[in-house]
Motif scaffolding. Structure first.
Motif, mmCIF file in Angstrom:
data_model
loop_
_atom_site.group_PDB
_atom_site.id
_atom_site.type_symbol
_atom_site.label_atom_id
_atom_site.label_comp_id
_atom_site.label_asym_id
_atom_site.label_seq_id
_atom_site.Cartn_x
_atom_site.Cartn_y
_atom_site.Cartn_z
ATOM 1 N N MET A 173 0.830 -1.197 0.000
ATOM 2 C CA MET A 173 0.000 0.000 0.000
ATOM 3 C C MET A 173 0.867 1.251 0.000
ATOM 4 O O MET A 173 1.964 1.266 0.567
ATOM 5 C CB MET A 173 -0.922 0.017 1.220
ATOM 6 C CG MET A 173 -2.045 -0.981 1.170
ATOM 7 S SD MET A 173 -3.173 -0.745 2.572
ATOM 8 C CE MET A 173 -4.208 -2.196 2.380
ATOM 9 N N LEU A 174 0.349 2.293 -0.609
ATOM 10 C CA LEU A 174 1.086 3.553 -0.731
ATOM 11 C C LEU A 174 1.538 4.063 0.637
ATOM 12 O O LEU A 174 2.704 4.417 0.823
ATOM 13 C CB LEU A 174 0.198 4.585 -1.434
ATOM 14 C CG LEU A 174 0.815 5.918 -1.858
ATOM 15 C CD1 LEU A 174 0.051 6.490 -3.030
ATOM 16 C CD2 LEU A 174 0.834 6.931 -0.717
ATOM 17 N N LYS A 175 0.630 4.132 1.597
ATOM 18 C CA LYS A 175 0.994 4.666 2.919
ATOM 19 C C LYS A 175 2.083 3.824 3.578
ATOM 20 O O LYS A 175 3.060 4.358 4.104
ATOM 21 C CB LYS A 175 -0.230 4.726 3.828
ATOM 22 C CG LYS A 175 0.059 5.351 5.206
ATOM 23 C CD LYS A 175 -1.177 5.381 6.076
ATOM 24 C CE LYS A 175 -0.863 5.958 7.449
ATOM 25 N NZ LYS A 175 -0.816 7.423 7.442
ATOM 26 N N ASN A 176 1.918 2.510 3.540
ATOM 27 C CA ASN A 176 2.920 1.638 4.157
ATOM 28 C C ASN A 176 4.281 1.786 3.487
ATOM 29 O O ASN A 176 5.325 1.685 4.135
ATOM 30 C CB ASN A 176 2.470 0.177 4.087
ATOM 31 C CG ASN A 176 1.286 -0.102 4.995
ATOM 32 O OD1 ASN A 176 1.004 0.659 5.914
ATOM 33 N ND2 ASN A 176 0.587 -1.190 4.747
ATOM 34 N N LEU B 93 12.346 4.950 2.027
ATOM 35 C CA LEU B 93 12.712 6.363 2.058
ATOM 36 C C LEU B 93 12.896 6.777 3.510
ATOM 37 O O LEU B 93 12.195 6.285 4.390
ATOM 38 C CB LEU B 93 11.634 7.241 1.417
ATOM 39 C CG LEU B 93 11.506 7.262 -0.097
ATOM 40 C CD1 LEU B 93 10.372 8.207 -0.508
ATOM 41 C CD2 LEU B 93 12.796 7.686 -0.770
ATOM 42 N N SER B 94 13.795 7.710 3.759
ATOM 43 C CA SER B 94 14.089 8.133 5.122
ATOM 44 C C SER B 94 13.238 9.321 5.541
ATOM 45 O O SER B 94 13.149 10.303 4.810
ATOM 46 C CB SER B 94 15.566 8.533 5.246
ATOM 47 O OG SER B 94 16.400 7.423 5.084
ATOM 48 N N GLY B 95 12.636 9.210 6.733
ATOM 49 C CA GLY B 95 12.098 10.395 7.396
ATOM 50 C C GLY B 95 10.615 10.633 7.308
ATOM 51 O O GLY B 95 10.081 11.493 8.012
ATOM 52 N N ILE B 96 9.891 9.909 6.431
ATOM 53 C CA ILE B 96 8.452 10.122 6.308
ATOM 54 C C ILE B 96 7.725 9.210 7.294
ATOM 55 O O ILE B 96 8.027 8.021 7.393
ATOM 56 C CB ILE B 96 7.969 9.829 4.877
ATOM 57 C CG1 ILE B 96 8.687 10.744 3.876
ATOM 58 C CG2 ILE B 96 6.448 10.009 4.763
ATOM 59 C CD1 ILE B 96 8.413 10.388 2.421
ATOM 60 N N GLY B 97 6.765 9.770 8.014
ATOM 61 C CA GLY B 97 5.991 8.998 8.974
ATOM 62 C C GLY B 97 4.502 9.156 8.739
ATOM 63 O O GLY B 97 4.050 9.448 7.639
ATOM 64 N N ASN B 98 3.734 8.982 9.804
ATOM 65 C CA ASN B 98 2.281 8.918 9.688
ATOM 66 C C ASN B 98 1.662 10.206 9.157
ATOM 67 O O ASN B 98 0.795 10.185 8.281
ATOM 68 C CB ASN B 98 1.677 8.585 11.057
ATOM 69 C CG ASN B 98 0.351 7.890 10.934
ATOM 70 O OD1 ASN B 98 0.185 7.015 10.093
ATOM 71 N ND2 ASN B 98 -0.613 8.282 11.737
ATOM 72 N N CYS B 99 2.088 11.329 9.671
ATOM 73 C CA CYS B 99 1.496 12.611 9.266
ATOM 74 C C CYS B 99 1.756 12.905 7.796
ATOM 75 O O CYS B 99 0.818 13.113 7.017
ATOM 76 C CB CYS B 99 2.048 13.739 10.139
ATOM 77 S SG CYS B 99 1.563 15.390 9.590
ATOM 78 N N ALA C 231 -2.080 22.129 7.614
ATOM 79 C CA ALA C 231 -2.237 20.751 7.145
ATOM 80 C C ALA C 231 -3.405 20.632 6.177
ATOM 81 O O ALA C 231 -4.429 21.305 6.311
ATOM 82 C CB ALA C 231 -2.432 19.812 8.329
ATOM 83 N N TYR C 232 -3.262 19.741 5.226
ATOM 84 C CA TYR C 232 -4.312 19.497 4.235
ATOM 85 C C TYR C 232 -5.346 18.497 4.753
ATOM 86 O O TYR C 232 -6.549 18.714 4.636
ATOM 87 C CB TYR C 232 -3.694 18.987 2.941
ATOM 88 C CG TYR C 232 -2.831 20.002 2.240
ATOM 89 C CD1 TYR C 232 -3.374 21.197 1.761
ATOM 90 C CD2 TYR C 232 -1.472 19.791 2.053
ATOM 91 C CE1 TYR C 232 -2.585 22.142 1.116
ATOM 92 C CE2 TYR C 232 -0.675 20.719 1.399
ATOM 93 C CZ TYR C 232 -1.238 21.897 0.937
ATOM 94 O OH TYR C 232 -0.454 22.824 0.297
ATOM 95 N N VAL C 233 -4.862 17.364 5.316
ATOM 96 C CA VAL C 233 -5.804 16.353 5.793
ATOM 97 C C VAL C 233 -5.475 15.837 7.191
ATOM 98 O O VAL C 233 -6.382 15.438 7.927
ATOM 99 C CB VAL C 233 -5.883 15.135 4.829
ATOM 100 C CG1 VAL C 233 -6.597 15.503 3.544
ATOM 101 C CG2 VAL C 233 -4.496 14.558 4.543
ATOM 102 N N TYR C 234 -4.223 15.824 7.569
ATOM 103 C CA TYR C 234 -3.829 15.149 8.815
ATOM 104 C C TYR C 234 -4.496 15.777 10.033
ATOM 105 O O TYR C 234 -4.450 16.990 10.237
ATOM 106 C CB TYR C 234 -2.303 15.166 8.992
ATOM 107 C CG TYR C 234 -1.871 14.315 10.169
ATOM 108 C CD1 TYR C 234 -1.847 12.926 10.065
ATOM 109 C CD2 TYR C 234 -1.527 14.899 11.380
ATOM 110 C CE1 TYR C 234 -1.483 12.135 11.145
ATOM 111 C CE2 TYR C 234 -1.157 14.107 12.462
ATOM 112 C CZ TYR C 234 -1.143 12.725 12.332
ATOM 113 O OH TYR C 234 -0.794 11.944 13.404
ATOM 114 N N ASP C 235 -5.151 14.914 10.822
ATOM 115 C CA ASP C 235 -5.830 15.320 12.058
ATOM 116 C C ASP C 235 -6.961 16.317 11.795
ATOM 117 O O ASP C 235 -7.284 17.134 12.659
ATOM 118 C CB ASP C 235 -4.828 15.910 13.053
ATOM 119 C CG ASP C 235 -5.213 15.617 14.495
ATOM 120 O OD1 ASP C 235 -6.031 14.703 14.717
ATOM 121 O OD2 ASP C 235 -4.704 16.305 15.396
#
Length: 269
Positions: A153-156, A164-170, A234-238
């Motif tokens: 999946m894209l998010k996973n 890739l380094s540094g990208i997390g949940n947000c 933020a666009y969508v997060y939280d």
């Protein structure tokens, strides 16, 4: 957990505060936050000048004059504060590095750490990290090679630190929104145009988030007006139930691999 923009923001601000400064005193209140004996840590770190601060993925690296390197990972709940004893927040301090009358406080290191390595040891410790997405040499062609055989999946995929380094949940959610892609799309389902857009969205969202100081809710120092300004941008997060900034539809919240996930059903496909 602080991600690339939060740590990059910390790096830029700390370079101004402690770059070239000497560590005059050290206090270790939680030995589990370091990886060597307290006496060894103090002997090798105290009275050393901070000659350079670098970010690798979600880590900060403090290069000392004697060739040793402090590697910081804040993990979940960790943060820093720089200032005097009177200015520091009313929180439990795990580690304090002093620079004369001002101090760098490491707070909330229940899972986080400040480890001491040789420069060779740092290379071994961080060897499994994937490419830095903001590196000038991280080209579109390189990205397309990386995703060519990806199937998850894209998010996973985005939060996989070996990819890739540094990208997390947000920022995985923010990137997926910017790319018009649902976070549960599988990578092998993306056509080339969508992969190109994904690359461009990565290269847009991460610098933008850094520009607004990331999402930390505690300023780094008294008078710090930059750190933590991203949530308002933020666009969508939280933003569950709020209007999408692009199409006006309500933002949805779900779960992917036990990670909370925010997206727009209307303009992400």
């Amino acid at each position: 957990m602080p991600e690339l923009p939060e740590m990059e923001n910390y790096k830029l601000l700390l370079q101004q505060k402690i770059g070239g400064q000497t560590i005059t005193d050290i206090s270790i209140n939680r030995e589990k936050s370091i990886n060597v004996y307290t006496e060894t840590f103090i002997r090798q770190v105290q009275n050393q000048k901070v000659v350079e601060i670098e970010r690798k993925a979600k880590h900060l690296l403090f290069y000392l004059e004697n060739g040793r390197v402090l590697v910081l990972h804040l993990m979940l709940g960790g943060l820093m504060f720089y200032g005097t004893e009177e200015e520091k927040p009313d929180r439990t301090i795990q580690i304090r590095l002093s620079f004369g009358s001002e101090n760098l406080y490491f707070i909330g290191l229940r899972l986080g750490y400040l480890h001491l390595f040789t420069q060779e040891g740092v290379k071994e410790e961080l060897a499994d990290l994937g490419p830095e997405p903001l590196n000038v040499n991280f080209s579109l062609d390189h990205f397309l090679e990386l995703v060519e055989n990806k199937r998850g999946m894209l998010k996973n995929t985005l939060v996989d630190q070996e990819f890739l380094s540094g990208i997390g949940n947000c920022y995985s959610d923010e990137i997926a929104w910017h790319a018009h892609l649902l976070p549960d799309r599988t990578m092998d389902d993306l056509d080339k145009k969508e992969k190109v857009q994904l690359y461009e969205s990565i290269r847009f969202i991460l610098p933008r988030a850094t520009q607004f100081g990331g999402y930390m809710d505690q300023p780094l120092f008294k008078g710090d007006s930059k750190t933590g300004d991203y949530p308002s941008q933020a666009y969508v997060y939280d933003r569950e139930g709020e209007s999408c900034r692009r199409c006006g539809n309500k933002i949805s919240k779900g779960e992917i691999s036990s990670r909370k996930t925010f997206y727009c059903r209307e303009c992400q496909h």
